[in-house]
Write an enzyme that holds these catalytic residues in place. Structure first.
Site, PDB file in Angstrom:
ATOM      1  N   LYS A  89       0.808  -1.222   0.000  1.00  0.00           N
ATOM      2  CA  LYS A  89       0.000   0.000   0.000  1.00  0.00           C
ATOM      3  C   LYS A  89       0.844   1.278   0.000  1.00  0.00           C
ATOM      4  CE  LYS A  89      -4.541  -1.405   1.419  1.00  0.00           C
ATOM      5  NZ  LYS A  89      -4.448  -2.865   1.661  1.00  0.00           N
ATOM      6  N   GLU A 111     -10.116   7.201   3.205  1.00  0.00           N
ATOM      7  CA  GLU A 111     -11.079   6.290   3.812  1.00  0.00           C
ATOM      8  C   GLU A 111     -10.309   5.017   4.159  1.00  0.00           C
ATOM      9  OE1 GLU A 111     -10.517   6.260   0.594  1.00  0.00           O
ATOM     10  OE2 GLU A 111     -10.237   4.105   0.359  1.00  0.00           O
ATOM     11  N   SER A 377       1.367  -9.921  -0.895  1.00  0.00           N
ATOM     12  CA  SER A 377       1.053  -8.499  -0.806  1.00  0.00           C
ATOM     13  C   SER A 377       1.349  -7.894   0.559  1.00  0.00           C
ATOM     14  CB  SER A 377      -0.417  -8.265  -1.168  1.00  0.00           C
ATOM     15  OG  SER A 377      -1.265  -9.071  -0.365  1.00  0.00           O
TER      16      SER A 377
HETATM   17  C1  LIG Z   1      -5.317  -3.849   1.234  1.00  0.00           C
HETATM   18  C2  LIG Z   1      -4.634  -5.127   0.989  1.00  0.00           C
HETATM   19  C3  LIG Z   1      -4.987  -5.954  -0.093  1.00  0.00           C
HETATM   20  C4  LIG Z   1      -6.138  -5.668  -1.015  1.00  0.00           C
HETATM   21  O1  LIG Z   1      -6.036  -4.493  -1.751  1.00  0.00           O
HETATM   22  P1  LIG Z   1      -5.730  -4.511  -3.314  1.00  0.00           P
HETATM   23  O2  LIG Z   1      -6.007  -3.121  -3.742  1.00  0.00           O
HETATM   24  O3  LIG Z   1      -6.667  -5.507  -3.951  1.00  0.00           O
HETATM   25  O4  LIG Z   1      -4.322  -4.909  -3.490  1.00  0.00           O
HETATM   26  C5  LIG Z   1      -4.258  -7.115  -0.301  1.00  0.00           C
HETATM   27  N1  LIG Z   1      -3.254  -7.472   0.529  1.00  0.00           N
HETATM   28  C6  LIG Z   1      -2.883  -6.703   1.574  1.00  0.00           C
HETATM   29  C7  LIG Z   1      -1.759  -7.152   2.433  1.00  0.00           C
HETATM   30  C8  LIG Z   1      -3.567  -5.515   1.847  1.00  0.00           C
HETATM   31  O5  LIG Z   1      -3.191  -4.771   2.899  1.00  0.00           O
END
Ligand SMILES: *Cc1c(COP(=O)(O)O)cnc(C)c1O
Length: 395
Positions: A89, A111, A377
């Protein structure tokens, strides 16, 4: 045919900017300026500098030896979990805070649902000494207490939203209302590839650093830039589009997005938007979304807070409709199993969101020579309560 955004802000029949007239000036300013700013030397230098020295990029592309043995193929993990603040992020919030600065904005709003985007926004506001207001549904404020305190420690004001279901959708409405009331000095940092044009394209470009690095790193590891598969979980879709971006025009690379199906796509407790949603307008963008027969947005469900968004980025809706993207899903249980599997055979505790992408490996068949990239992610520290509960239940 293009898979990228057109001049009007559409991906095929998805996207656009369906906004109230009161927001037109704000969105128009951003639309006319974002590419100019992003292409300036100043922006490029500042963005590269912060990604390297603040976020800790490039994130490793790790050849996961034991996971590869398990699935009898070649798996590489893109380690977004190792970024500062624990996920992808920050790639986006660093980019957007620099855009806000270039536009002369002094006040930032955002948000947040689970609080991950709120924390990433509060982080860059502390870094840049900008005022930060985060709207968060009251239900989420109670559910995500540690993230609320993180935001406060970082100097942000967290505003609990008491309308509607008191969750993400309501927080978003409140942020939009704020933006309408403060058009001059405020920038709204949206956390995924959603919202009115130009947000989906702008956020895609910030997250595209993920696949830019994958190409260079694959070249280093195996002497070629393109994998056979690129796999990522999708909530709004920002880590997924970042993982796909530089492979989209290479049809030999199979793109796989994994939605959270919660208790299952045939239940009401799901967040699998492409599997279960219908065309509608959410947050100023035409895309698939979870809605009832009256067209009201319904509350999605997933064990992972980051994936229970009722819409999906318009770019993914288009990639899916054109057949370029394979969409799969993973249930809560499949994601939990995948999280424990990765932890035990590679020593990496993934975020529950990322575990959905890993769960897809179980349902796929690979050739021994395939090159498979999975984006992790985020890290699992924030999900320890859920993991602990799962371990206790198994005892
Ligand atoms: C917020 C988040 C997501 C989902 O958001 P995307 O916009 O779909 O990437 C996925 N993995 C993690 C670790 C997150 O914090």
């Amino acid at each position: 045919m293009s898979y990228f955004v057109d001049e009007k802000g559409f991906y095929g029949r998805f996207g656009g900017a369906y906004i109230p007239e009161m927001l037109y000036a704000n969105v128009e300013e951003l639309r006319t300026q974002y590419l100019k700013i992003m292409e300036s030397d100043q922006f490029r230098n500042d963005y590269q500098f912060l990604l390297k020295h603040y976020a800790g990029r490039p994130s490793p592309l790790y050849p996961a030896k034991r996971l590869s043995e398990l699935y009898k193929t070649n798996i590489f993990l893109k380690r977004e979990d190792l970024n500062h603040t624990g996920s992808h992020k920050l790639n986006n919030t660093i980019g957007q805070i620099l855009i806000a600065k270039a536009l002369g904005k002094t006040r930032i709003i955002a948000e947040t649902g689970a609080g991950q985007h709120g924390v990433a926004t509060a982080t860059v506001c502390a870094l840049m000494n900008l005022e930060c207001i985060v709207y968060m549904g009251e239900t989420d404020v109670q559910r995500q207490y540690p993230n609320v305190m993180r935001m406060k420690m970082l100097g942000a004001e967290v505003v609990p939203v008491t309308s509607g279901n008191k969750t993400l959708k309501d927080a978003t409405n409140e942020a939009i209302r704020d933006w309408i009331n403060h058009p001059e000095n405020t920038h709204y940092i949206i956390g995924s590839v959603v919202g009115p044009h130009p947000y989906p394209d702008m956020v895609s470009k910030f997250q595209s650093i993920i696949s830019e690095e994958i190409k260079l790193q694959l070249k280093e590891h195996i002497g070629r830039e393109l994998p056979d598969y690129a796999i990522a979980c999708v909530g709004g879709g920002s880590n997924a589009i970042g993982t796909f971006y530089h492979f989209i025009d290479h049809p030999e690379v199979k793109l796989v997005a994994v939605e959270a199906s919660g208790l299952g796509v045939d239940t009401n407790e799901t967040a699998a938007t492409i599997a279960c949603g219908e065309l509608g307008i959410i947050h100023g963008s035409k895309t698939y979304l979870m809605q009832n027969q009256d067209g009201q947005i319904t509350e999605p469900y997933s064990i992972s807070a980051g994936l229970d968004y009722p819409g999906i980025g318009p770019v993914h809706a288009h990639l899916h409709e054109t057949g370029r993207l394979t969409v799969m899903d993973a249930t809560d249980k499949e994601a939990l199993d995948a999280a424990f599997r990765l932890t035990q055979i590679e020593g990496i505790i993934p975020a529950l969101e990322s575990a959905h992408a890993l769960a897809a490996l179980e349902k796929m068949r690979f050739r021994p020579e395939d090159i498979v990239v999975v984006t992790v992610s985020g890290r699992g520290d924030k999900d320890m309560d859920t993991y602990i509960k799962c371990m206790n239940d198994k005892l």
